[in-house]
Scaffold this motif. Sequence first.
Motif, PDB file in Angstrom:
ATOM      1  N   PHE A 151     -14.384  28.095  -8.205  1.00  0.00           N
ATOM      2  CA  PHE A 151     -14.301  27.624  -6.823  1.00  0.00           C
ATOM      3  C   PHE A 151     -15.149  26.362  -6.636  1.00  0.00           C
ATOM      4  N   VAL A 152     -16.379  26.401  -7.090  1.00  0.00           N
ATOM      5  CA  VAL A 152     -17.258  25.232  -6.967  1.00  0.00           C
ATOM      6  C   VAL A 152     -16.664  24.049  -7.718  1.00  0.00           C
ATOM      7  N   ASP A 153     -16.122  24.308  -8.882  1.00  0.00           N
ATOM      8  CA  ASP A 153     -15.485  23.272  -9.684  1.00  0.00           C
ATOM      9  C   ASP A 153     -14.349  22.602  -8.887  1.00  0.00           C
ATOM     10  N   GLN A 154     -13.550  23.406  -8.220  1.00  0.00           N
ATOM     11  CA  GLN A 154     -12.437  22.892  -7.421  1.00  0.00           C
ATOM     12  C   GLN A 154     -12.934  22.069  -6.233  1.00  0.00           C
ATOM     13  N   ILE A 155     -13.995  22.522  -5.591  1.00  0.00           N
ATOM     14  CA  ILE A 155     -14.557  21.797  -4.449  1.00  0.00           C
ATOM     15  C   ILE A 155     -15.116  20.443  -4.905  1.00  0.00           C
ATOM     16  N   GLU A 156     -15.774  20.417  -6.044  1.00  0.00           N
ATOM     17  CA  GLU A 156     -16.304  19.159  -6.574  1.00  0.00           C
ATOM     18  C   GLU A 156     -15.172  18.187  -6.888  1.00  0.00           C
ATOM     19  N   ASP A 157     -14.074  18.702  -7.417  1.00  0.00           N
ATOM     20  CA  ASP A 157     -12.915  17.889  -7.734  1.00  0.00           C
ATOM     21  C   ASP A 157     -12.293  17.318  -6.448  1.00  0.00           C
ATOM     22  N   LEU A 158     -12.131  18.155  -5.441  1.00  0.00           N
ATOM     23  CA  LEU A 158     -11.586  17.701  -4.164  1.00  0.00           C
ATOM     24  C   LEU A 158     -12.499  16.675  -3.502  1.00  0.00           C
ATOM     25  N   TYR A 159     -13.790  16.876  -3.627  1.00  0.00           N
ATOM     26  CA  TYR A 159     -14.758  15.959  -3.032  1.00  0.00           C
ATOM     27  C   TYR A 159     -14.602  14.563  -3.651  1.00  0.00           C
ATOM     28  N   ASP A 160     -14.434  14.511  -4.947  1.00  0.00           N
ATOM     29  CA  ASP A 160     -14.218  13.228  -5.613  1.00  0.00           C
ATOM     30  C   ASP A 160     -12.871  12.632  -5.196  1.00  0.00           C
ATOM     31  N   ALA A 161     -11.846  13.480  -5.135  1.00  0.00           N
ATOM     32  CA  ALA A 161     -10.521  13.000  -4.749  1.00  0.00           C
ATOM     33  C   ALA A 161     -10.558  12.338  -3.378  1.00  0.00           C
ATOM     34  N   GLU A 162     -11.217  12.976  -2.426  1.00  0.00           N
ATOM     35  CA  GLU A 162     -11.287  12.421  -1.070  1.00  0.00           C
ATOM     36  C   GLU A 162     -12.102  11.127  -1.028  1.00  0.00           C
ATOM     37  N   GLN A 163     -13.165  11.068  -1.805  1.00  0.00           N
ATOM     38  CA  GLN A 163     -13.963   9.832  -1.859  1.00  0.00           C
ATOM     39  C   GLN A 163     -13.104   8.679  -2.382  1.00  0.00           C
ATOM     40  N   ARG A 164     -12.340   8.963  -3.415  1.00  0.00           N
ATOM     41  CA  ARG A 164     -11.460   7.933  -3.981  1.00  0.00           C
ATOM     42  C   ARG A 164     -10.413   7.500  -2.958  1.00  0.00           C
ATOM     43  N   LEU A 165      -9.892   8.459  -2.220  1.00  0.00           N
ATOM     44  CA  LEU A 165      -8.856   8.156  -1.242  1.00  0.00           C
ATOM     45  C   LEU A 165      -9.385   7.269  -0.114  1.00  0.00           C
ATOM     46  N   THR A 166     -10.650   7.449   0.263  1.00  0.00           N
ATOM     47  CA  THR A 166     -11.211   6.588   1.314  1.00  0.00           C
ATOM     48  C   THR A 166     -11.286   5.134   0.869  1.00  0.00           C
ATOM     49  N   GLN A 167     -11.324   4.906  -0.435  1.00  0.00           N
ATOM     50  CA  GLN A 167     -11.318   3.533  -0.946  1.00  0.00           C
ATOM     51  C   GLN A 167      -9.896   2.974  -0.996  1.00  0.00           C
ATOM     52  N   ALA A 168      -8.912   3.840  -1.220  1.00  0.00           N
ATOM     53  CA  ALA A 168      -7.532   3.386  -1.384  1.00  0.00           C
ATOM     54  C   ALA A 168      -6.798   3.196  -0.054  1.00  0.00           C
ATOM     55  N   LEU A 169      -7.069   4.045   0.919  1.00  0.00           N
ATOM     56  CA  LEU A 169      -6.300   4.001   2.169  1.00  0.00           C
ATOM     57  C   LEU A 169      -6.397   2.665   2.917  1.00  0.00           C
ATOM     58  N   PRO A 170      -7.561   2.023   3.006  1.00  0.00           N
ATOM     59  CA  PRO A 170      -7.584   0.710   3.680  1.00  0.00           C
ATOM     60  C   PRO A 170      -6.691  -0.317   2.982  1.00  0.00           C
ATOM     61  N   LYS A 171      -6.615  -0.255   1.664  1.00  0.00           N
ATOM     62  CA  LYS A 171      -5.754  -1.181   0.922  1.00  0.00           C
ATOM     63  C   LYS A 171      -4.287  -0.884   1.198  1.00  0.00           C
ATOM     64  N   MET A 172      -3.967   0.400   1.318  1.00  0.00           N
ATOM     65  CA  MET A 172      -2.588   0.787   1.610  1.00  0.00           C
ATOM     66  C   MET A 172      -2.207   0.341   3.022  1.00  0.00           C
ATOM     67  N   ALA A 173      -3.130   0.527   3.960  1.00  0.00           N
ATOM     68  CA  ALA A 173      -2.866   0.095   5.338  1.00  0.00           C
ATOM     69  C   ALA A 173      -2.650  -1.405   5.405  1.00  0.00           C
ATOM     70  N   GLU A 174      -3.456  -2.131   4.674  1.00  0.00           N
ATOM     71  CA  GLU A 174      -3.333  -3.588   4.660  1.00  0.00           C
ATOM     72  C   GLU A 174      -2.006  -4.031   4.045  1.00  0.00           C
ATOM     73  N   ALA A 175      -1.541  -3.305   3.048  1.00  0.00           N
ATOM     74  CA  ALA A 175      -0.299  -3.666   2.368  1.00  0.00           C
ATOM     75  C   ALA A 175       0.947  -3.270   3.157  1.00  0.00           C
ATOM     76  N   ALA A 176       0.818  -2.313   4.068  1.00  0.00           N
ATOM     77  CA  ALA A 176       1.977  -1.840   4.835  1.00  0.00           C
ATOM     78  C   ALA A 176       2.481  -2.928   5.774  1.00  0.00           C
ATOM     79  N   HIS A 177       3.781  -3.064   5.836  1.00  0.00           N
ATOM     80  CA  HIS A 177       4.385  -4.036   6.746  1.00  0.00           C
ATOM     81  C   HIS A 177       4.796  -3.382   8.055  1.00  0.00           C
ATOM     82  N   SER A 178       5.180  -2.131   7.987  1.00  0.00           N
ATOM     83  CA  SER A 178       5.544  -1.386   9.187  1.00  0.00           C
ATOM     84  C   SER A 178       4.275  -1.065   9.976  1.00  0.00           C
ATOM     85  N   GLY A 179       4.309  -1.379  11.253  1.00  0.00           N
ATOM     86  CA  GLY A 179       3.152  -1.069  12.103  1.00  0.00           C
ATOM     87  C   GLY A 179       2.880   0.426  12.157  1.00  0.00           C
ATOM     88  N   ALA A 180       3.940   1.225  12.196  1.00  0.00           N
ATOM     89  CA  ALA A 180       3.776   2.683  12.241  1.00  0.00           C
ATOM     90  C   ALA A 180       3.169   3.207  10.944  1.00  0.00           C
TER      91      ALA A 180
END
Length: 170
Positions: A16-45
């Motif tokens: 369980f702890v192993d899974q939580i640590e993995d998810l924690y890293d996944a979410e940290q990585r996603l916070t770095q990627a999402l602004p780039k994805m938003a910037e690349a999106a052409h659709s306002g929605a």
Amino acid sequence: MGLFTSKNLDSLETLFVDQIEDLYDAEQRLTQALPKMAEAAHSGALKAAFEQHLRETQNQISRLEKVFQMLGRQSQRQTCYAMKGLIEEGSEVLSATGDESVKDAALIAAAQRVEHYEISGYGTARTFAQRLGHNQAAQLLQETLDEEAATDKKLTALAEHQVNQQAAMT
């Protein structure tokens, strides 16, 4: 967690702890990627959906930190190779050339792969928490699971009712 590891998984609590640590890293990585994805999106929605999911992801990180606290542990990241790969694959779309609506469709496809991975991860972690009697942690994980499922549905609707239709016209 790598498939071939020398890690000692001696109890469901350890897993369980192993899974939580993995998810924690996944979410940290996603916070770095999402602004780039938003910037690349052409659709306002689509841009707005990525920006909203960034805010949700930041809250999800806070929830995971609460889970660590409930377990009497420091928040700790363990490299999530799956998320790392999904983000790397999705980053190819960011530098791609071509039709804007087709690129938006590709961004949605990449984002939904991420969502499906997160749904699986949070569902598993929630089930482990329930089995271990960590009911408050299970509730927090369920909140995130619900958000991830809602994001996936929102992306599907955006794709089906707007972006894919526009991309098909090219």
